[in-house]
Enzyme design. Structure first.
Site, PDB file in Angstrom:
ATOM      1  N   SER A  14      10.912   2.294   7.830  1.00  0.00           N
ATOM      2  CA  SER A  14      10.289   2.193   9.092  1.00  0.00           C
ATOM      3  C   SER A  14      11.090   1.722  10.611  1.00  0.00           C
ATOM      4  O   SER A  14      11.285   1.583  11.322  1.00  0.00           O
ATOM      5  CB  SER A  14       9.141   2.388   9.670  1.00  0.00           C
ATOM      6  N   VAL A  64       1.788   1.390   0.035  1.00  0.00           N
ATOM      7  CA  VAL A  64       1.731   1.429  -2.094  1.00  0.00           C
ATOM      8  C   VAL A  64       0.761   0.112  -1.855  1.00  0.00           C
ATOM      9  O   VAL A  64       1.250   0.286  -2.917  1.00  0.00           O
ATOM     10  CB  VAL A  64       3.238   0.525  -1.419  1.00  0.00           C
ATOM     11  N   ASN A  90      10.630  -1.182  -1.179  1.00  0.00           N
ATOM     12  CA  ASN A  90      11.073  -2.507   0.108  1.00  0.00           C
ATOM     13  C   ASN A  90      10.119  -2.929   0.736  1.00  0.00           C
ATOM     14  O   ASN A  90       9.777  -4.039   1.254  1.00  0.00           O
ATOM     15  CB  ASN A  90      11.873  -1.766   1.136  1.00  0.00           C
ATOM     16  N   TYR A 155       3.762 -14.946  -0.886  1.00  0.00           N
ATOM     17  CA  TYR A 155       5.139 -14.649  -0.921  1.00  0.00           C
ATOM     18  C   TYR A 155       6.018 -14.476  -2.510  1.00  0.00           C
ATOM     19  O   TYR A 155       6.607 -13.427  -2.497  1.00  0.00           O
ATOM     20  CB  TYR A 155       5.098 -14.850   0.459  1.00  0.00           C
ATOM     21  N   ALA A 157       4.903 -15.983  -5.166  1.00  0.00           N
ATOM     22  CA  ALA A 157       4.644 -16.132  -6.229  1.00  0.00           C
ATOM     23  C   ALA A 157       5.110 -14.440  -6.524  1.00  0.00           C
ATOM     24  O   ALA A 157       5.295 -13.428  -7.611  1.00  0.00           O
ATOM     25  CB  ALA A 157       3.170 -15.466  -6.346  1.00  0.00           C
ATOM     26  N   LYS A 159       8.038 -11.921  -5.191  1.00  0.00           N
ATOM     27  CA  LYS A 159       8.695 -11.616  -5.001  1.00  0.00           C
ATOM     28  C   LYS A 159       9.162 -12.336  -6.347  1.00  0.00           C
ATOM     29  O   LYS A 159      10.615 -11.798  -7.229  1.00  0.00           O
ATOM     30  CB  LYS A 159       8.794 -12.770  -3.898  1.00  0.00           C
ATOM     31  N   ILE A 188      16.977 -13.202   7.130  1.00  0.00           N
ATOM     32  CA  ILE A 188      17.705 -11.668   7.249  1.00  0.00           C
ATOM     33  C   ILE A 188      17.009 -11.078   8.993  1.00  0.00           C
ATOM     34  O   ILE A 188      15.549 -11.877   8.763  1.00  0.00           O
ATOM     35  CB  ILE A 188      17.615 -10.551   6.483  1.00  0.00           C
TER      36      ILE A 188
END
Ligand code: NAP
Length: 247
Positions: A14, A64, A90, A155, A157, A159, A188
């Site tokens: 989205s 998810v 993603n 985060y 851990a 990734k 990004i």
């Protein structure tokens, strides 16, 4: 029997990176299924814009972090209904905090969505792709999963875990002509990094050899490559899209 439509499923399509991935894969000719959790209008707008440009897209609500909902989604919307050519894991969140102050629930929530969510999607996709005998799985990790980052214990851990899962899945699924790769973006410009102060942003920009934050499109281009025939012999790899900040 009519051929099933070649479809790319993008979780968290989205906004931000997922939106750019959905648009780029639609341009490359896939029907795109994009999911969202909190922003139905944004997700529907992405699908509508793809359709307006002559592409095919549908938006679905799907958390998810809810394994049962994910399993049901694959059974009801994907299995035997479409050719699942590509899965892009993603969807992701942050709940930052320093180690000594991080709450258990903030650690668990990030692992639940960023790592376990990707695992459940990969498992359900792999069941379908194994029968198809083809497929591409692309996991969106992060440069901080490779190099660590203060204040992001949960985060990083998740990734880093995603990179391990990518390599294991690549080994398991190669015999069925399914490739599994990760893209590791650097910093990004999206909603996720919008809250960074000007000072932090400047520090990052100075540290990045290419001297700018990346765009969502920079990441989408790498995903589109890994999804394409040009990447047919690439599996178990990490493609860094980070402006050179970590080599
Ligand atoms: P973003 O702008 O915050 O967008 C996050 C996306 O994930 C949204 O589409 C959101 O849906 C969806 N999402 C959040 N929780 C979800 C859940 N439980 N179930 C399903 N979807 C969920 O993030 P972004 O910057 O584009 O990041 C996309 C991915 O790239 C993430 O995995 C992130 O960790 C990774 N990444 C980002 C950066 C960066 O600098 N931005 C760097 C490296 C890696 P709604 O819109 O419905 O809320």
């Amino acid at each position: 029997m009519t051929a099933l439509t070649s479809t790319a499923l993008v979780t968290g399509g989205s906004r931000g990176i997922g939106k750019a991935i959905a648009e780029t894969l639609a341009q490359d000719g896939y029907q795109v299924y994009l999911t969202y959790v909190s922003k139905p209008q944004e997700a529907e707008a992405v699908a509508a814009q793809i359709q307006a440009r002559g592409g095919q897209a549908k938006a679905f609500p799907l958390n998810v972090g809810n394994a049962e909902a994910v399993t049901r989604f694959f059974a009801e919307e994907i299995k035997e209904k479409v050719d699942l050519a590509v899965l892009v894991n993603n969807a992701g969140i942050t709940k930052d905090g320093f180690l000594v102050r991080m709450k258990d629930e903030d650690f668990d929530a990030v692992l639940q969505i960023n790592l376990r969510g990707a695992f459940i999607c990969m498992r359900e996709a792999a069941k379908i792709m194994t029968r198809q005998r083809h497929g591409r799985i692309i996991n969106i990790s992060s440069v901080v999963g490779q190099m660590g980052n203060a204040g992001q214990m949960n985060y990083t851990a998740a990734k880093a875990g995603l990179l391990g899962m990518t390599k294991s899945a690549a080994k398991e699924l190669a015999s069925r002509s399914i490739t599994v790769n990760a893209v590791a973006p650097g910093f990004i410009e999206t909603d996720m990094t919008a809250s960074l102060s000007e000072e932090v942003r400047k520090t990052y920009e100075e540290a990045i050899p290419l001297k700018r934050m990346g765009s969502a499109q920079d990441v989408a281009n790498a995903v589109a490559f890994l999804a394409s025939d040009r990447a047919a012999y690439i599996t178990g790899q990490i493609l860094a899209v980070n402006g050179g900040i970590y080599c």
